[in-house]
Design a protein around this motif. Structure first.
Motif, mmCIF file in Angstrom:
data_model
loop_
_atom_site.group_PDB
_atom_site.id
_atom_site.type_symbol
_atom_site.label_atom_id
_atom_site.label_comp_id
_atom_site.label_asym_id
_atom_site.label_seq_id
_atom_site.Cartn_x
_atom_site.Cartn_y
_atom_site.Cartn_z
ATOM 1 N N ARG A 2 31.044 28.205 37.369
ATOM 2 C CA ARG A 2 31.274 29.541 37.923
ATOM 3 C C ARG A 2 32.268 29.462 39.089
ATOM 4 O O ARG A 2 32.102 28.655 39.996
ATOM 5 N N PRO A 3 33.316 30.268 39.090
ATOM 6 C CA PRO A 3 34.278 30.253 40.200
ATOM 7 C C PRO A 3 33.608 30.520 41.538
ATOM 8 O O PRO A 3 32.645 31.276 41.631
ATOM 9 N N ARG A 4 34.163 29.880 42.578
ATOM 10 C CA ARG A 4 33.570 30.013 43.915
ATOM 11 C C ARG A 4 34.393 30.903 44.829
ATOM 12 O O ARG A 4 33.910 31.327 45.875
ATOM 13 N N THR A 5 35.647 31.154 44.458
ATOM 14 C CA THR A 5 36.515 32.013 45.267
ATOM 15 C C THR A 5 37.252 32.976 44.349
ATOM 16 O O THR A 5 37.309 32.780 43.124
ATOM 17 N N LEU A 6 37.836 34.000 44.935
ATOM 18 C CA LEU A 6 38.621 34.947 44.145
ATOM 19 C C LEU A 6 39.776 34.257 43.439
ATOM 20 O O LEU A 6 40.137 34.602 42.312
ATOM 21 N N ASP A 7 40.367 33.256 44.098
ATOM 22 C CA ASP A 7 41.515 32.567 43.520
ATOM 23 C C ASP A 7 41.136 31.727 42.302
ATOM 24 O O ASP A 7 42.004 31.387 41.488
ATOM 25 N N GLU A 8 39.877 31.333 42.175
ATOM 26 C CA GLU A 8 39.445 30.532 41.030
ATOM 27 C C GLU A 8 39.113 31.391 39.812
ATOM 28 O O GLU A 8 38.956 30.870 38.717
ATOM 29 N N ILE A 9 38.995 32.692 40.005
ATOM 30 C CA ILE A 9 38.653 33.567 38.891
ATOM 31 C C ILE A 9 39.834 33.675 37.934
ATOM 32 O O ILE A 9 40.982 33.870 38.349
ATOM 33 N N VAL A 10 39.551 33.526 36.659
ATOM 34 C CA VAL A 10 40.584 33.568 35.628
ATOM 35 C C VAL A 10 40.669 34.983 35.066
ATOM 36 O O VAL A 10 39.649 35.617 34.783
ATOM 37 N N GLY A 11 41.884 35.473 34.903
ATOM 38 C CA GLY A 11 42.087 36.822 34.375
ATOM 39 C C GLY A 11 41.837 37.885 35.425
ATOM 40 O O GLY A 11 41.706 37.601 36.625
ATOM 41 N N GLN A 12 41.793 39.146 34.991
ATOM 42 C CA GLN A 12 41.539 40.307 35.852
ATOM 43 C C GLN A 12 42.539 40.408 37.004
ATOM 44 O O GLN A 12 42.186 40.800 38.118
ATOM 45 N N GLU A 13 43.790 40.060 36.734
ATOM 46 C CA GLU A 13 44.798 40.105 37.795
ATOM 47 C C GLU A 13 44.957 41.502 38.376
ATOM 48 O O GLU A 13 45.308 41.661 39.546
ATOM 49 N N HIS A 14 44.678 42.521 37.564
ATOM 50 C CA HIS A 14 44.829 43.898 38.050
ATOM 51 C C HIS A 14 43.803 44.230 39.128
ATOM 52 O O HIS A 14 43.985 45.192 39.879
ATOM 53 N N LEU A 15 42.732 43.440 39.220
ATOM 54 C CA LEU A 15 41.715 43.670 40.245
ATOM 55 C C LEU A 15 41.836 42.714 41.421
ATOM 56 O O LEU A 15 41.342 43.012 42.501
ATOM 57 N N LEU A 16 42.484 41.559 41.202
ATOM 58 C CA LEU A 16 42.415 40.483 42.192
ATOM 59 C C LEU A 16 43.744 40.186 42.873
ATOM 60 O O LEU A 16 43.801 39.325 43.739
ATOM 61 N N GLY A 17 44.806 40.888 42.488
ATOM 62 C CA GLY A 17 46.100 40.624 43.084
ATOM 63 C C GLY A 17 46.164 41.024 44.548
ATOM 64 O O GLY A 17 45.283 41.724 45.066
ATOM 65 N N PRO A 18 47.187 40.560 45.264
ATOM 66 C CA PRO A 18 47.345 40.907 46.682
ATOM 67 C C PRO A 18 47.393 42.419 46.873
ATOM 68 O O PRO A 18 48.066 43.132 46.134
#
Length: 418
Positions: A2-18
């Protein structure tokens, strides 16, 4: 894994971008209420964990399947006491929130309104139908999309090398890798389950390589030889369309199943059925287009894998329907004439007459209103002079179109004054 940070999450760039709302909420450590809507395995629970870790808040998880109103109130009361005592906030993660009744959802409102908890609610159902309006209006709705193949592949590669995963103890053949990615269907959790099963089959052996054969046995699914970006993509869809056109129900279902198992985009399949409904059935069964369009809407509404049932229904209905290509031939003939320059001006009596001075130009003055005739049709020239009298539509004789043929001949005779 399981990813531990936002940067480790794969996909969902529309939610996690700067600059996205979610990243701003996390980076500024603000109380929040989030509703995460998306299919299984896209990272809803992961986002809740990451929000908790990134904001240094307590994390409490409730499952709407087992929790009741009392459980919700106990968590919120505990969060309020902890906030007063230590200043530490609480992230309340409610999985399957759509399973909560209206009363249970109402119990969440005080905690959300007073910022005693940061609510993260996950659902696979449409929140506009599944959640009460007061809760939805107080929450930021984030829509998660199914992971694409590149994202799933990244999950696999990370699990192979990461110390929390297989730590490089297993090799994965390229064709086995592609097989697992296809089977995942955009679900990261599913592909990790498959990878774990396949790795377990070669653990401790002399050659710890997961081959395609090993992967097939481990997940009990044969690999479908199908390249969504290559020749097979076009060959198999072509075969399905031709089978339906030829009224072979079983062959059509075979090719549908083949593409479904290979992970083909169901929206692509639905679109092709809509085209076929007009191209190969047309007026021989006017309900065919309705069936195909309904299937397309259902695919978008319910998603995969259940949508394959809807697509199968459409394939069977279209294969059994009487066939006619008269619509294709009619529009093709009309387009050919237009491209050949057979157009010409619109007849004066058909031109727009809703402006001052139109009558002086003779626009609309001799137009005959069809509704004034008891038959609902009158003798009148509608086509430009260049194509007056042209017949583009040649009615077929199969199915419902045989009735259209008689009506078409009768109307055409009246319109042309015969």
């Amino acid at each position: 894994m399981r990813p531990r940070t936002l940067d480790e999450i794969v996909g969902q760039e529309h939610l996690l971008g700067p600059g996205t709302p979610l990243r701003q909420l996390v980076e500024h450590d603000q109380p929040m209420a989030l509703v995460l809507w998306g299919p299984p395995g896209t990272g809803k629970t992961t986002l809740a964990y990451v929000v908790s870790r990134a904001t240094q808040r307590r994390f409490v998880e409730l499952s709407a399947v087992t929790a009741g109103v009392k459980d919700v109130r106990n968590v919120i009361d505990g969060a309020r006491r902890e906030l007063v005592r230590s200043g530490v906030g609480t992230v309340l993660f409610v999985d399957e929130v759509h399973r909560f009744s209206k009363t249970q959802q109402d119990a969440l409102l005080p905690g959300v309104e007073n910022r005693w908890v940061s609510l993260v609610a996950a659902t696979t159902e449409n929140p506009y139908f599944a959640l009460i309006s007061p809760l939805l209006s107080r929450s930021l709705l984030l829509t998660l999309e199914p992971l694409d193949d590149d994202s799933i592949s990244q999950v696999v590669r990370r699990a192979l090398s990461d110390e929390r995963g297989l730590a490089g103890t297993v090799e994965l053949a390229d064709d086995a890798h592609d097989h697992l990615v296809r089977l995942a269907g955009g679900d990261a959790r599913r592909v990790l389950t498959y990878l774990e099963a396949a790795a377990g089959a070669v653990a401790g052996t002399a050659d710890p390589t997961v081959t395609l054969e090993v992967a097939e046995k481990a997940v009990d699914r044969a690999a479908v030889r199908y390249d969504r970006d290559g020749d097979q993509h076009y060959d198999v869809i072509s075969a399905m369309i031709k089978a339906i056109r030829g009224s072979d129900v079983d062959a059509g279902l075979h090719y549908l199943a083949r593409m479904a198992e290979a992970g083909e985009d169901p929206r692509f399949l639905a679109r092709r059925l809509v085209i076929l409904a007009s191209e190969d059935i047309g007026l021989a069964d006017p309900t065919a287009l309705t069936t195909a369009v309904a299937a397309t809407q259902a695919v978008q509404f319910i998603g995969w894998p259940e949508a394959q049932i809807t697509l199968a229904q459409a394939v069977i209905a279209l294969a059994l329907a009487p066939k006619s290509n008269s619509v294709v031939k009619a529009i093709g003939s009309a387009v050919s004439d237009v491209r050949a320059g057979l157009a010409g001006p619109v007849p004066p009596h058909l031109r727009d007459s809703h402006y001052a001075g139109s009558k002086k130009l003779g626009h609309g003055t001799s137009y005959t209103y069809a509704h004034d005739d008891p038959r609902g049709v009158v003798a009148q020239q509608y086509a430009p002079d260049a194509v007056a009298g042209k017949q583009y539509y040649e009615p077929g004789t199969r199915g419902a179109e045989s009735d259209y043929a008689e009506r078409y001949a009768r109307l055409r005779a009246i319109i042309h004054g015969r």
